[in-house]
Motif scaffolding. Structure first.
Motif, PDB file in Angstrom:
ATOM      1  N   GLY A  48       0.772  -1.237   0.000  1.00  0.00           N
ATOM      2  CA  GLY A  48       0.000   0.000   0.000  1.00  0.00           C
ATOM      3  C   GLY A  48       0.800   1.282   0.000  1.00  0.00           C
ATOM      4  N   ILE A  83      -1.490  -3.744  -3.084  1.00  0.00           N
ATOM      5  CA  ILE A  83      -2.746  -3.317  -2.463  1.00  0.00           C
ATOM      6  C   ILE A  83      -2.737  -1.805  -2.314  1.00  0.00           C
ATOM      7  CG2 ILE A  83      -3.190  -5.478  -1.223  1.00  0.00           C
ATOM      8  CD1 ILE A  83      -2.109  -4.093   1.322  1.00  0.00           C
ATOM      9  N   ALA A  84      -3.920  -1.224  -2.303  1.00  0.00           N
ATOM     10  CA  ALA A  84      -4.050   0.221  -2.120  1.00  0.00           C
ATOM     11  C   ALA A  84      -3.873   0.566  -0.644  1.00  0.00           C
ATOM     12  CB  ALA A  84      -5.412   0.688  -2.606  1.00  0.00           C
ATOM     13  N   GLY A  90      -8.349   3.379  -4.448  1.00  0.00           N
ATOM     14  CA  GLY A  90      -8.548   1.966  -4.712  1.00  0.00           C
ATOM     15  C   GLY A  90      -9.003   1.701  -6.131  1.00  0.00           C
ATOM     16  N   GLU A  94      -6.976  -0.482  -9.142  1.00  0.00           N
ATOM     17  CA  GLU A  94      -7.588  -1.650  -9.784  1.00  0.00           C
ATOM     18  C   GLU A  94      -7.888  -1.444 -11.270  1.00  0.00           C
ATOM     19  OE1 GLU A  94     -10.922  -3.388  -7.917  1.00  0.00           O
ATOM     20  OE2 GLU A  94      -9.789  -4.100  -6.182  1.00  0.00           O
ATOM     21  N   ARG A 108      -5.157  -5.073  -5.894  1.00  0.00           N
ATOM     22  CA  ARG A 108      -6.395  -5.088  -5.133  1.00  0.00           C
ATOM     23  C   ARG A 108      -6.552  -3.728  -4.435  1.00  0.00           C
ATOM     24  NH1 ARG A 108      -6.487  -8.680  -8.084  1.00  0.00           N
ATOM     25  NH2 ARG A 108      -6.863 -10.910  -7.691  1.00  0.00           N
ATOM     26  N   GLY A 109      -7.634  -3.027  -4.811  1.00  0.00           N
ATOM     27  CA  GLY A 109      -7.823  -1.682  -4.280  1.00  0.00           C
ATOM     28  C   GLY A 109      -8.983  -1.520  -3.331  1.00  0.00           C
ATOM     29  N   ARG A 110      -9.979  -2.417  -3.420  1.00  0.00           N
ATOM     30  CA  ARG A 110     -11.172  -2.300  -2.580  1.00  0.00           C
ATOM     31  C   ARG A 110     -11.660  -3.695  -2.210  1.00  0.00           C
ATOM     32  NH1 ARG A 110     -13.184   2.812  -2.854  1.00  0.00           N
ATOM     33  NH2 ARG A 110     -15.152   2.162  -1.946  1.00  0.00           N
ATOM     34  N   PRO A 143      -6.578  -4.580   0.955  1.00  0.00           N
ATOM     35  CA  PRO A 143      -6.262  -3.153   0.823  1.00  0.00           C
ATOM     36  C   PRO A 143      -6.744  -2.370   2.032  1.00  0.00           C
ATOM     37  CG  PRO A 143      -8.157  -3.727  -0.528  1.00  0.00           C
ATOM     38  CD  PRO A 143      -7.625  -5.014   0.027  1.00  0.00           C
ATOM     39  N   HIS A 202      -2.820  -2.991   4.952  1.00  0.00           N
ATOM     40  CA  HIS A 202      -2.385  -1.606   5.153  1.00  0.00           C
ATOM     41  C   HIS A 202      -3.176  -1.060   6.337  1.00  0.00           C
ATOM     42  CE1 HIS A 202      -0.367   2.055   3.607  1.00  0.00           C
ATOM     43  NE2 HIS A 202      -1.390   2.672   4.167  1.00  0.00           N
TER      44      HIS A 202
END
Length: 423
Positions: A48, A83-84, A90, A94, A108-110, A143, A202
């Motif tokens: 993140g 990851i975010a 997010g 992605e 992977r953001g959300r 994330p 994160h």
């Protein structure tokens, strides 16, 4: 054996006191790729805060995508999991996911929720493979969790949303805990004997050391921290992001890699690193911190009187042949006993011809005893000039001189002229 490299908090595109740092980030990513090749890594985990802001510049985005392309070219079997973080968008992380997946990069953001109110855990489980293409571990890619994603009826199972023992809809920490538990349960069900579980999150854990100045609180009020007890022994390694100081939290298997570069002068003496974790079957076999070379030096001088700070400055040994983008960053902290209107001019004269980039000049002012009683001030009747005089008096313990007042009058007149107002 499966060899992982854990890093986080790149903050690509950071504006450092108004200056861009693309050259430093490019140098770090070049070093990181060489390190992945040298170590023959199987996976890279980026926990993140990949970017510094939710709308990063094109240059910052190019740094990331060029790195991914180069990594796939040099290490075709390398798995990259991103990851975010709380600095990232997010959705932006992605957006290119289908294209990046062709390069073995998983973004992977959300988090998402199924129709029955349970976490969509399947999309957060990423297989990590060895050189032969066999799945040796599962990465639980979680994330940063924003309050809107983990509170309310949408983030609660249907049978709980109708009543029962569900936590309050606005209970952010309960929502975070629940997401971690559901994801870990799903991973334990999914894995086969001999496969390890690696969590990547994160978040801010209880008891972890926070940077002095540069870490943005995840939630106003600082109530976002979670317990390391969320990560059971089933998890061979926990790769954390958000805190810039590299550290383990309770156990060696639970750790922050820290940021690879100082993001503020307060982080100057941190041990900036990435972490290599080697898995043997389901367990962590070895862990090693790998120091990140600093492409641009940073100097923080003072706090001290001006003469002492200038003496420290003169004593610095600097390579004059470096290109300007590699000149060291500089912060000066000067203790003053009286007003010094020409302080910046004196500092600039001392810096003349030196390959240094002054980013911050901090004036340490003497403390002035506060008045026992504060009179009520009518700003409209006081006027700008008198307000300036009172402010100066309160800061320095003496009234401003005539030359200072003359400068103030000239500046005020310039402002009024620019605004088209009558004097």
């Amino acid at each position: 054996m499966l060899r992982l490299i854990h890093t986080a908090d790149w903050h690509l595109g950071q504006s450092f006191h108004g200056q861009e740092r693309h050259a430093e980030h490019r140098a770090f990513l070049t070093w990181l790729l060489d390190t992945l090749v040298e170590r023959d890594a199987d996976a890279l985990l980026v926990a993140g805060d990949i970017f510094d802001v939710v709308n990063p510049s094109l240059q910052a985005q190019a740094l990331l995508y060029d790195f991914i392309v180069d990594a796939h070219r040099r290490l075709p079997r390398l798995d990259i999991v991103l990851i975010a973080g709380n600095h990232d968008s997010g959705n932006r992380i992605e957006l290119p996911a289908p294209l990046m997946q062709r390069l073995r990069t998983h973004a992977r953001g959300r988090v998402g929720w199924l129709d029955d109110g349970h976490l969509d855990a399947e999309r957060l489980l990423v297989p990590l493979t060895d050189a032969a293409g066999e799945t040796r571990a599962w990465c639980l890619a979680l994330p940063f969790l924003r309050p809107a994603e983990v509170t309310g009826a949408i983030a609660r199972p249907a049978h709980e949303a109708d009543g029962g023992d569900a936590p309050p809809a606005n209970d952010y920490i309960s929502g975070i805990n629940r997401v971690h538990r559901e994801l870990i349960d799903a991973a334990c069900t999914r894995r086969q004997p001999g496969q390890a579980l690696v969590a990547m999150s994160h978040a801010h854990l209880h008891g972890a050391a926070v940077s002095e100045a540069s870490e943005r609180p995840i939630v106003i009020g600082g109530e976002e921290s979670i317990s390391a007890a969320l990560f059971p022994d089933d998890l061979a390694y926990v790769a954390l992001g958000h805190l810039h100081r590299a550290q383990q939290v309770g156990e060696a298997r639970i750790r922050y890699s820290g940021s690879p570069l100082p993001l503020d002068f307060s982080e100057l003496n941190y041990a900036h690193q990435v972490v290599e974790a080697v898995l043997d079957g389901e367990r962590l076999a070895e862990i090693q911190a790998i120091s990140v070379p600093r492409p641009v030096a940073m100097h923080r001088l003072g706090p001290a009187p001006l003469a002492d700070v200038l003496a420290e400055l003169e004593a610095l040994e600097i390579d004059a042949d470096r290109p300007r983008e590699r000149w060291p960053w500089l912060e000066l902290r000067v203790e003053l006993e009286a007003p010094m209107p020409d302080l910046r001019a004196r500092v600039d004269a001392a810096l003349e011809g030196k390959p240094l980039r002054l980013l911050r000049l901090e004036r340490r002012l003497p403390r002035v005893a506060a008045e026992d009683a504060r009179e009520r001030i009518d700003l409209e009747s006081l006027g700008p000039r008198r307000l300036f005089e009172r402010t100066w008096q309160g800061r320095w313990g003496e009234p401003p001189g005539e030359d200072v007042l003359a400068d103030f009058d000239r500046l005020r007149q310039d402002v009024l002229d620019d605004e088209g107002e009558p004097a």
